[in-house]
Design a protein around this motif. Structure first.
Motif, PDB file in Angstrom:
ATOM      1  N   MET A 121       0.833  -1.212   0.000  1.00 50.48           N
ATOM      2  CA  MET A 121       0.000   0.000   0.000  1.00 50.48           C
ATOM      3  C   MET A 121       0.861   1.253   0.000  1.00 50.48           C
ATOM      4  N   ARG A 122       1.959   1.187   0.749  1.00 51.12           N
ATOM      5  CA  ARG A 122       2.865   2.347   0.785  1.00 51.12           C
ATOM      6  C   ARG A 122       3.422   2.591  -0.629  1.00 51.12           C
ATOM      7  N   ASN A 123       3.874   1.511  -1.276  1.00 51.53           N
ATOM      8  CA  ASN A 123       4.455   1.671  -2.610  1.00 51.53           C
ATOM      9  C   ASN A 123       3.438   2.164  -3.623  1.00 51.53           C
ATOM     10  N   TYR A 124       2.237   1.629  -3.520  1.00 53.36           N
ATOM     11  CA  TYR A 124       1.178   2.055  -4.431  1.00 53.36           C
ATOM     12  C   TYR A 124       0.945   3.562  -4.285  1.00 53.36           C
ATOM     13  N   THR A 125       0.946   4.021  -3.053  1.00 45.67           N
ATOM     14  CA  THR A 125       0.727   5.453  -2.801  1.00 45.67           C
ATOM     15  C   THR A 125       1.850   6.287  -3.414  1.00 45.67           C
ATOM     16  N   ILE A 126       3.097   5.812  -3.182  1.00 42.08           N
ATOM     17  CA  ILE A 126       4.246   6.581  -3.687  1.00 42.08           C
ATOM     18  C   ILE A 126       4.281   6.572  -5.214  1.00 42.08           C
ATOM     19  N   GLU A 127       4.002   5.384  -5.799  1.00 38.66           N
ATOM     20  CA  GLU A 127       4.177   5.255  -7.246  1.00 38.66           C
ATOM     21  C   GLU A 127       2.990   5.778  -8.044  1.00 38.66           C
ATOM     22  N   GLN A 128       1.775   5.640  -7.510  1.00 32.44           N
ATOM     23  CA  GLN A 128       0.615   5.978  -8.333  1.00 32.44           C
ATOM     24  C   GLN A 128      -0.233   7.136  -7.824  1.00 32.44           C
ATOM     25  N   VAL A 129      -0.451   7.198  -6.508  1.00 33.47           N
ATOM     26  CA  VAL A 129      -1.360   8.242  -5.999  1.00 33.47           C
ATOM     27  C   VAL A 129      -0.652   9.589  -5.946  1.00 33.47           C
ATOM     28  N   ARG A 130       0.561   9.566  -5.390  1.00 31.19           N
ATOM     29  CA  ARG A 130       1.268  10.831  -5.190  1.00 31.19           C
ATOM     30  C   ARG A 130       1.504  11.596  -6.501  1.00 31.19           C
ATOM     31  N   PRO A 131       2.026  10.930  -7.574  1.00 32.55           N
ATOM     32  CA  PRO A 131       2.276  11.671  -8.817  1.00 32.55           C
ATOM     33  C   PRO A 131       1.007  12.306  -9.385  1.00 32.55           C
ATOM     34  N   LEU A 132      -0.131  11.602  -9.223  1.00 36.42           N
ATOM     35  CA  LEU A 132      -1.391  12.131  -9.755  1.00 36.42           C
ATOM     36  C   LEU A 132      -1.834  13.373  -8.992  1.00 36.42           C
ATOM     37  N   LEU A 133      -1.829  13.265  -7.652  1.00 34.22           N
ATOM     38  CA  LEU A 133      -2.315  14.375  -6.835  1.00 34.22           C
ATOM     39  C   LEU A 133      -1.396  15.590  -6.925  1.00 34.22           C
ATOM     40  N   LYS A 134      -0.128  15.312  -7.183  1.00 30.99           N
ATOM     41  CA  LYS A 134       0.839  16.407  -7.304  1.00 30.99           C
ATOM     42  C   LYS A 134       0.478  17.345  -8.453  1.00 30.99           C
ATOM     43  N   LYS A 135      -0.251  16.772  -9.445  1.00 27.53           N
ATOM     44  CA  LYS A 135      -0.591  17.553 -10.641  1.00 27.53           C
ATOM     45  C   LYS A 135      -1.733  18.533 -10.392  1.00 27.53           C
ATOM     46  N   LEU A 136      -2.465  18.333  -9.289  1.00 28.61           N
ATOM     47  CA  LEU A 136      -3.590  19.253  -9.018  1.00 28.61           C
ATOM     48  C   LEU A 136      -3.070  20.682  -8.872  1.00 28.61           C
ATOM     49  N   PRO A 137      -3.726  21.631  -9.526  1.00 25.18           N
ATOM     50  CA  PRO A 137      -3.227  23.015  -9.512  1.00 25.18           C
ATOM     51  C   PRO A 137      -3.051  23.575  -8.100  1.00 25.18           C
ATOM     52  N   ARG A 138      -4.043  23.337  -7.218  1.00 30.83           N
ATOM     53  CA  ARG A 138      -3.960  23.923  -5.878  1.00 30.83           C
ATOM     54  C   ARG A 138      -2.840  23.297  -5.054  1.00 30.83           C
ATOM     55  N   VAL A 139      -2.527  22.008  -5.369  1.00 32.89           N
ATOM     56  CA  VAL A 139      -1.399  21.362  -4.681  1.00 32.89           C
ATOM     57  C   VAL A 139      -0.096  21.979  -5.183  1.00 32.89           C
ATOM     58  N   LYS A 140      -0.050  22.190  -6.503  1.00 36.16           N
ATOM     59  CA  LYS A 140       1.154  22.788  -7.117  1.00 36.16           C
ATOM     60  C   LYS A 140       1.446  24.155  -6.509  1.00 36.16           C
ATOM     61  N   GLN A 141       0.359  24.902  -6.289  1.00 38.01           N
ATOM     62  CA  GLN A 141       0.540  26.250  -5.729  1.00 38.01           C
ATOM     63  C   GLN A 141       0.826  26.221  -4.225  1.00 38.01           C
ATOM     64  N   GLY A 142       0.788  25.021  -3.639  1.00 37.00           N
ATOM     65  CA  GLY A 142       1.066  24.903  -2.199  1.00 37.00           C
ATOM     66  C   GLY A 142      -0.112  25.320  -1.345  1.00 37.00           C
ATOM     67  N   LYS A 143      -1.313  25.385  -1.950  1.00 36.90           N
ATOM     68  CA  LYS A 143      -2.475  25.826  -1.174  1.00 36.90           C
ATOM     69  C   LYS A 143      -3.203  24.652  -0.529  1.00 36.90           C
ATOM     70  N   GLU A 144      -2.958  23.453  -1.076  1.00 36.95           N
ATOM     71  CA  GLU A 144      -3.672  22.280  -0.557  1.00 36.95           C
ATOM     72  C   GLU A 144      -2.674  21.177  -0.250  1.00 36.95           C
ATOM     73  N   PHE A 145      -2.977  20.428   0.808  1.00 37.54           N
ATOM     74  CA  PHE A 145      -2.143  19.258   1.123  1.00 37.54           C
ATOM     75  C   PHE A 145      -3.064  18.065   1.314  1.00 37.54           C
ATOM     76  N   HIS A 146      -2.747  16.965   0.638  1.00 42.31           N
ATOM     77  CA  HIS A 146      -3.588  15.769   0.775  1.00 42.31           C
ATOM     78  C   HIS A 146      -2.829  14.670   1.503  1.00 42.31           C
ATOM     79  N   PRO A 147      -3.286  14.337   2.711  1.00 43.09           N
ATOM     80  CA  PRO A 147      -2.586  13.267   3.448  1.00 43.09           C
ATOM     81  C   PRO A 147      -2.625  11.949   2.683  1.00 43.09           C
ATOM     82  N   GLN A 148      -3.550  11.846   1.717  1.00 42.66           N
ATOM     83  CA  GLN A 148      -3.642  10.609   0.916  1.00 42.66           C
ATOM     84  C   GLN A 148      -2.349  10.324   0.163  1.00 42.66           C
TER      85      GLN A 148
END
Ligand code: HEC
Length: 294
Positions: free
Chosen positions: A52-79
């Motif tokens: 589950m840890r690897n899945y998060t690092i390899e698949q979830v994190r790269p996707l969520l990183k692309k969200l504009p508000r995350v990019k701008q540092g306005k949002e943080f997702h513990p997911q």
């Protein structure tokens, strides 16, 4: 003491010691098997956590990183945090198996639910004092029965961890907004900051082992009793009764009763040979008496 009583005392003593030894060793073996089975469960759970840890690092994190508000540092997702993903996934599993648990316990955790309890702190201290220790396995009493735990140290071996767990000022602002600035910071490179902990209940496996043992021992005791009864019947029929008859016969003959009927002889075993000898003796005595009378 009667022959049969003597024999039974010896037999019961021997069988009881054999039973006690078999019982002791079979119980130990069943307990060991139960523990190994539970340990295997724990190992599977630990590997599932890694998955589950690897899945998060390899698949979830790269996707969520692309969200504009995350990019701008306005949002943080513990997911996107592996520790969060594994803990949440196992919390879901606990809905079906409440006695199983997974925790990434830390001495100074970002999320208060990950704070190490007393016995977990002892484990982490053990890992910190012995950095070469890769795993601790043990069991302990819990409110729901005996549990086995498997734990592995969490070491900061990657400097990327310090971008969130190092100095608070350097961590993402959106993250600090959720978690505050007081916890989960100040971790050092190569420091052991916590431990992964899998807890698996042992009570079901122990109960199963106990039940198997009771069935096995009941069968064994029944077989021993059957053998004992059968042996008694056989010895009575093959030895005791013929010997009693012979001693009665010898008694009568010795009192001068030479009209005694000859002993029955079946087969050629030792008892029959003895009966034959007695019969021959009777015949010889009759001959001798005839000679004397004549
Ligand atoms: C992007 C920021 C970020 C990075 C990078 C990061 N973490 Fe975390 N970490 C967090 C957050 C946020 C939490 C709290 C998650 C939660 O709510 O359970 C956390 C939780 C943890 C926990 C659970 C204990 C606690 O503090 O609540 C451990 C252990 C942990 N991280 C280890 C690491 C390690 C090891 C690395 C590097 C491989 C790392 N983290 C990298 C943000 C991060």
């Amino acid at each position: 003491m009667k022959l049969l009583v003597k024999l039974n005392i010896i037999l019961v003593l021997v069988l009881a010691s054999a039973l006690a030894l078999t019982g002791y060793f079979s119980y130990q073996m069943l307990l060991k098997n139960a523990r190994e089975e539970v340990l295997q469960n724990a190992q599977v759970m630990m590997q599932a956590a890694y998955a589950m840890r690897n899945y998060t690092i390899e698949q979830v994190r790269p996707l969520l990183k692309k969200l504009p508000r995350v990019k701008q540092g306005k949002e943080f997702h513990p997911q996107t945090v592996p520790a969060y993903a594994a803990t949440e996934a196992f919390n879901n599993l606990r809905k079906t198996f409440p006695d199983y648990s997974y925790k990434e316990a830390a001495l100074n955790p970002t999320n208060p639910r990950n704070r190490a309890t007393d016995w977990e702190t002892d484990l982490i201290t053990e890992f910190r004092d012995h950095p070469d220790k890769k795993m601790i396995i043990g069991d302990r009493e819990t409110p729901t029965g005996r549990s086995l735990f498997l734990s592995k140290p969490i070491k900061i071996s990657n400097s990327a961890c310090l971008s969130c767990h190092g100095k608070p000022k350097k961590s993402p602002r959106a993250m600090r907004k959720i978690y505050g600035e007081n916890n989960g910071f100040g971790w050092k490179q190569d420091e052991i900051i916590g431990a992964q902990l899998v807890t698996v209940p042992m009570s079901t496996a122990l109960k199963k082992a106990h039940k198997t043992w009771i069935t096995f021992m009941t069968a064994l005791v029944s077989i021993f009793f059957l053998i004992l009864i059968l042996l008694n019947l056989l010895i009575n029929a093959l030895v005791i009764r013929p010997v009693k008859k012979m001693s009665q016969f010898a008694n009568n003959v010795s009192k001068g009763n030479l009209d005694e009927e000859e002993l029955p002889v079946h087969g050629r075993d030792e008892i029959s040979t003895l009966a034959n000898s007695f019969n021959r003796m009777l015949r010889s005595m009759k001959e001798a008496m005839k000679l004397l009378d004549g």
